[in-house]
Motif scaffolding. Structure first.
Motif, PDB file in Angstrom:
ATOM      1  N   LEU A   1       0.836  -1.201   0.000  1.00  0.00           N
ATOM      2  CA  LEU A   1       0.000   0.000   0.000  1.00  0.00           C
ATOM      3  C   LEU A   1       0.874   1.255   0.000  1.00  0.00           C
ATOM      4  O   LEU A   1       0.649   2.186  -0.775  1.00  0.00           O
ATOM      5  CB  LEU A   1      -0.910  -0.006   1.222  1.00  0.00           C
ATOM      6  CG  LEU A   1      -1.919   1.139   1.319  1.00  0.00           C
ATOM      7  CD1 LEU A   1      -3.127   0.874   0.432  1.00  0.00           C
ATOM      8  CD2 LEU A   1      -2.376   1.333   2.766  1.00  0.00           C
TER       9      LEU A   1
ATOM     10  N   TYR B   1      -6.231  -2.505  -0.399  1.00  0.00           N
ATOM     11  CA  TYR B   1      -5.337  -3.657  -0.291  1.00  0.00           C
ATOM     12  C   TYR B   1      -5.914  -4.613   0.743  1.00  0.00           C
ATOM     13  O   TYR B   1      -6.146  -4.214   1.892  1.00  0.00           O
ATOM     14  CB  TYR B   1      -3.925  -3.206   0.112  1.00  0.00           C
ATOM     15  CG  TYR B   1      -2.922  -4.335   0.134  1.00  0.00           C
ATOM     16  CD1 TYR B   1      -2.266  -4.712  -1.031  1.00  0.00           C
ATOM     17  CD2 TYR B   1      -2.655  -5.020   1.308  1.00  0.00           C
ATOM     18  CE1 TYR B   1      -1.354  -5.756  -1.026  1.00  0.00           C
ATOM     19  CE2 TYR B   1      -1.740  -6.066   1.324  1.00  0.00           C
ATOM     20  CZ  TYR B   1      -1.089  -6.430   0.150  1.00  0.00           C
ATOM     21  OH  TYR B   1      -0.196  -7.464   0.163  1.00  0.00           O
TER      22      TYR B   1
ATOM     23  N   HIS C   1      -5.762  -7.611   3.291  1.00  0.00           N
ATOM     24  CA  HIS C   1      -4.712  -8.154   4.148  1.00  0.00           C
ATOM     25  C   HIS C   1      -5.303  -9.192   5.102  1.00  0.00           C
ATOM     26  O   HIS C   1      -5.990  -8.833   6.059  1.00  0.00           O
ATOM     27  CB  HIS C   1      -4.056  -7.016   4.947  1.00  0.00           C
ATOM     28  CG  HIS C   1      -3.044  -7.486   5.954  1.00  0.00           C
ATOM     29  ND1 HIS C   1      -1.812  -7.974   5.599  1.00  0.00           N
ATOM     30  CD2 HIS C   1      -3.102  -7.542   7.320  1.00  0.00           C
ATOM     31  CE1 HIS C   1      -1.134  -8.306   6.696  1.00  0.00           C
ATOM     32  NE2 HIS C   1      -1.900  -8.057   7.746  1.00  0.00           N
TER      33      HIS C   1
END
Length: 259
Positions: A24, A195, A197
């Motif tokens: 990121l 993003y 995760h």
């Protein structure tokens, strides 16, 4: 932002907050077309998560936070890592001022909602060099995540602290405009990306993370802390006796460029 929002959270904040994923931050650096010789401004810097990791890509960094305990922890991290290019300023984002065209990048990580967002957005326009962005970062929380065990955590929090979400000694505002709307109204074009995760929490990590927040810190819980923690542990172990809990966290960055 009130100085007491995160009172007593620093040991938990430094240890239990999930770091921004490097992909990121790398995407932000690429999108920002950094020269390697510019200046970074990090507003609401907390314990220095963004400032410390981005410092190698700038000539110098100015990191601003209203909480002196947060700044002390950040400075200690910088000393341990041998990073000497960061100036740490103990003031609110609203108190900070700078010359026109001072910064190649301005970042705000999971703190924009505590600020006078319209005022900050308008001032940052002047501080940024032409064509350079303000980047607002954030991630899913206990309140916005989608894991099926999160409602259990929310229920325990509300049981001990009430239905209204706390924010230090006060309450979290019921409704605020999305960051995107504030930024577009302030004269920015937006490029947003996320993003995913995957993260595995242990019970200790999850509780430590809660203690790092403005809504379930030891200061907010007071003499309810032990009973709250015992209740949460039992609730989650009854749900899953392994003591580990999976979550697909979403981190995001709003890259806002003045037009």
């Amino acid at each position: 932002m009130s100085k007491d929002l995160f009172r007593g959270t620093v040991p938990y904040y430094s240890r239990y907050r999930v770091p921004y994923p490097e992909p990121l931050l790398a995407k932000i650096r690429t999108k920002s077309a950094l020269s390697g010789q510019g200046s970074l401004l990090d507003l609401g810097c907390g314990t220095g998560e963004i400032a410390l990791r981005m410092a190698p890509f700038f000539r110098d960094v100015t990191a601003v936070d209203i909480d002196p305990e947060m700044l002390a922890a950040a400075e200690q991290k910088a000393q341990k890592r041998g990073i000497e290019t960061i100036q740490w300023l103990n003031q609110s984002a609203e108190q900070f001022s700078a010359d026109t065209d001072s910064f190649e990048l301005v970042t705000i990580g999971a703190a924009f909602h505590w600020m006078d967002r319209r005022t900050i957005a308008e001032r940052v326009r002047e501080w940024l060099q032409p064509g350079k962005p303000l980047v607002v970062l954030g991630y899913t929380s206990i309140w916005s995540g989608t894991a099926d065990w999160l409602p259990l955590v929310q229920t325990v929090i509300k049981k001990w602290l009430g239905e209204k979400r706390r924010a230090g000694s006060g309450e979290f505002p019921d409704a605020i405009d999305p960051h995107e709307l504030v930024l577009t109204k302030s004269g920015y074009t937006l490029d947003e990306f996320e993003y995913q995760h995957p993260h595995t929490w242990t019970l200790d990590e999850l509780i430590g993370n809660l203690y790092s927040t403005s809504f379930a810190s030891p200061a907010v819980l007071g003499d309810k802390q032990s009973a709250f923690e015992a209740d949460l542990r039992k609730t989650l172990l009854d749900y899953n006796s392994s003591g580990t809990y999976q979550e697909e966290m979403t981190f995001y960055a709003l890259i806002a460029t003045p037009y």
